[in-house]
Enzyme design. Structure first.
Site, PDB file in Angstrom:
ATOM      1  N   HIS A 138       0.736 -13.326  25.927  1.00 13.15           N
ATOM      2  CA  HIS A 138       1.173 -14.432  26.351  1.00 13.15           C
ATOM      3  C   HIS A 138       0.275 -15.764  26.152  1.00 13.15           C
ATOM      4  O   HIS A 138       0.941 -16.777  25.754  1.00 13.15           O
ATOM      5  CB  HIS A 138       1.230 -14.322  27.968  1.00 13.15           C
ATOM      6  CG  HIS A 138       1.638 -15.482  28.639  1.00 13.15           C
ATOM      7  ND1 HIS A 138       2.887 -15.574  29.034  1.00 13.15           N
ATOM      8  CD2 HIS A 138       0.880 -16.392  29.203  1.00 13.15           C
ATOM      9  CE1 HIS A 138       2.853 -16.661  29.982  1.00 13.15           C
ATOM     10  NE2 HIS A 138       1.910 -17.313  29.885  1.00 13.15           N
ATOM     11  N   GLU A 139      -0.947 -15.459  26.084  1.00  8.89           N
ATOM     12  CA  GLU A 139      -1.878 -16.909  25.879  1.00  8.89           C
ATOM     13  C   GLU A 139      -1.367 -17.011  24.334  1.00  8.89           C
ATOM     14  O   GLU A 139      -1.785 -18.423  24.038  1.00  8.89           O
ATOM     15  CB  GLU A 139      -3.328 -16.470  26.034  1.00  8.89           C
ATOM     16  CG  GLU A 139      -3.506 -16.343  27.707  1.00  8.89           C
ATOM     17  CD  GLU A 139      -2.892 -17.544  28.590  1.00  8.89           C
ATOM     18  OE1 GLU A 139      -2.903 -18.774  28.137  1.00  8.89           O
ATOM     19  OE2 GLU A 139      -2.530 -17.082  29.578  1.00  8.89           O
ATOM     20  N   HIS A 142       1.053 -19.433  23.688  1.00  7.08           N
ATOM     21  CA  HIS A 142       0.979 -20.824  24.050  1.00  7.08           C
ATOM     22  C   HIS A 142       0.488 -21.383  22.943  1.00  7.08           C
ATOM     23  O   HIS A 142       0.980 -22.614  22.634  1.00  7.08           O
ATOM     24  CB  HIS A 142       0.001 -20.832  25.378  1.00  7.08           C
ATOM     25  CG  HIS A 142       0.567 -20.353  26.777  1.00  7.08           C
ATOM     26  ND1 HIS A 142       1.978 -21.249  27.051  1.00  7.08           N
ATOM     27  CD2 HIS A 142       0.286 -19.757  27.805  1.00  7.08           C
ATOM     28  CE1 HIS A 142       2.293 -20.655  28.222  1.00  7.08           C
ATOM     29  NE2 HIS A 142       1.538 -20.071  28.649  1.00  7.08           N
ATOM     30  N   GLU A 206       6.550 -21.388  30.027  1.00  7.29           N
ATOM     31  CA  GLU A 206       5.991 -20.183  30.521  1.00  7.29           C
ATOM     32  C   GLU A 206       6.955 -18.800  30.184  1.00  7.29           C
ATOM     33  O   GLU A 206       6.718 -17.853  30.139  1.00  7.29           O
ATOM     34  CB  GLU A 206       5.601 -20.002  32.046  1.00  7.29           C
ATOM     35  CG  GLU A 206       4.350 -20.980  32.382  1.00  7.29           C
ATOM     36  CD  GLU A 206       3.308 -20.394  31.837  1.00  7.29           C
ATOM     37  OE1 GLU A 206       3.006 -19.325  31.788  1.00  7.29           O
ATOM     38  OE2 GLU A 206       2.276 -21.363  31.550  1.00  7.29           O
TER      39      GLU A 206
END
Lengths: 278, 82
Positions: A138-139, A142, A206
């Site tokens: 997930h990071e 980003h 997100e």
């Protein structure tokens, strides 16, 4: 990256933000002399503002949590997984840092090619390997999606539009206390209004990062489990706080009002979990 | 005759003051100084925002600013509108 629906909404909100910025620059040009110099100052000034916010923001983020380089021996598995995930996502492996934040947390700063992912020791302790992979993916999403830069630009636009609105009111008035006060009030209200759109983008990003993480590790279940685990831990700690200090919560208790949702950077946890499992 | 700017200063000042007094946390979170990237790391757990990114004193500071807004708006109303 697929997510057509999200992309359309992102494009719409992005276009609104760009319109705000264009109106602010055009207004600055119109009210402050209609010369190319004013136009140049407005554009170069905005770029400088965003650049400084980006640089200072990254430095402050790492400093504020006391992030230290993640030891390659001690955290060898995390380093290997991040390297593999970065390769799959087509980005350079970011710098990995670890911090003692007091809560399970992780965040990404920087840009594609020069990113940093910070993971808290508490997060590493409570999640199993698969769940941690979900969080790391997930990071990394980003960074791959340039979300940090997007958010800094969004905040920069909100600042620029607010400043321009403030100065237009100030310089077109009689310079008395009413004008001075009106300028401050208008600047703040305009900036708050633009920030609503920036925060909407943040929530969309997100969902996109969740979907990309699911794609990268093949399933959304580990990240969903990680979010569930953290959310349940958070609820338990809030319940114990209710027992200890009921009166305080009566005043500041958790609110799920529309305004609270509008100022959130993240979508509701249950919605994210539901999407990850769908 | 009362000018439009004075009316706007009073009206919008009261609006901002009431908003800051009634919803200090939300107004603080709308500020560019407490932007999305900061809130992800300031005390919030993974996947959520920090309840008080700048500590428990921050909402009280915002309320004080809200009160100041109402006082200035009241002063402008008194000197221009009464």
């Amino acid at each position: 990256m697929r997510h057509t629906g999200l992309k359309i909404r992102m494009a719409l909100v992005g276009a609104i933000l760009f319109a705000f910025y264009s109106v602010a620059v055009a207004a600055a040009w119109f009210f402050f002399g209609q010369t190319q110099t004013i136009l140049g100052i407005a554009i170069v000034g905005s770029i400088l503002l965003v650049g400084v916010q980006y640089k200072v923001g990254k430095w402050a983020a790492l400093r504020s949590v006391g992030a230290e380089d993640m030891d390659e021996q001690r955290y060898s598995r995390i380093h290997q997984r991040v390297e593999a995930l970065s390769r799959d996502m087509g980005i350079e492996k970011p710098t990995l840092k670890v911090a003692r934040m007091g809560v399970p947390n992780a965040f990404a700063v920087g840009r594609k090619g020069n990113g940093t992912v910070v993971v808290s020791e508490e997060l590493i302790q409570i999640l199993d390997n698969q769940e941690l992979d979900g969080v790391l993916a997930h990071e990394l999403s980003h960074i791959a999606n340039r979300d940090v830069v997007t958010m800094v630009i969004g905040q920069g636009i909100a600042s620029v539009v607010g400043i321009v609105a403030q100065y237009i009111v100030l310089f077109t008035g009689d310079n008395d206390i009413a004008d001075f006060f009106l300028a401050i009030v208008v600047g703040n209200l305009v900036q708050f209004f633009v920030m609503l759109f920036v925060l909407a983008i943040s929530r969309y990003r997100e969902y996109v990062a969740d979907a990309d993480a699911r794609q990268a590790i093949g399933t959304g279940e580990p990240l969903a489990r990680a979010l569930e685990k953290i959310s349940q831990g958070n609820q338990r700690s809030q319940e114990s706080r209710v027992d200890e200090n009921v009166s305080a919560l009566c005043i500041f208790g958790e609110s799920t009002s529309l305004l609270t949702k509008l100022v959130s950077t993240h979508p509701p946890m249950e919605k994210r979990i539901q999407r990850l499992r769908s | 005759m009362v000018g439009v700017r004075e009316l706007l200063a009073v009206g919008l000042g009261v609006l901002l003051g009431v908003a800051l007094l009634a919803k200090p946390r939300e107004m603080l979170l709308l500020s560019v100084f407490v932007g999305p990237t900061q809130r992800r790391r300031r005390g919030g757990e993974y996947g959520s925002d920090a309840d008080d990114p700048f500590g428990a004193w921050a909402p009280w500071f915002v309320r004080a600013v809200g009160l100041a807004c109402l006082l200035v708006a009241a002063y402008i109303a008194y000197t221009n509108l009464v």
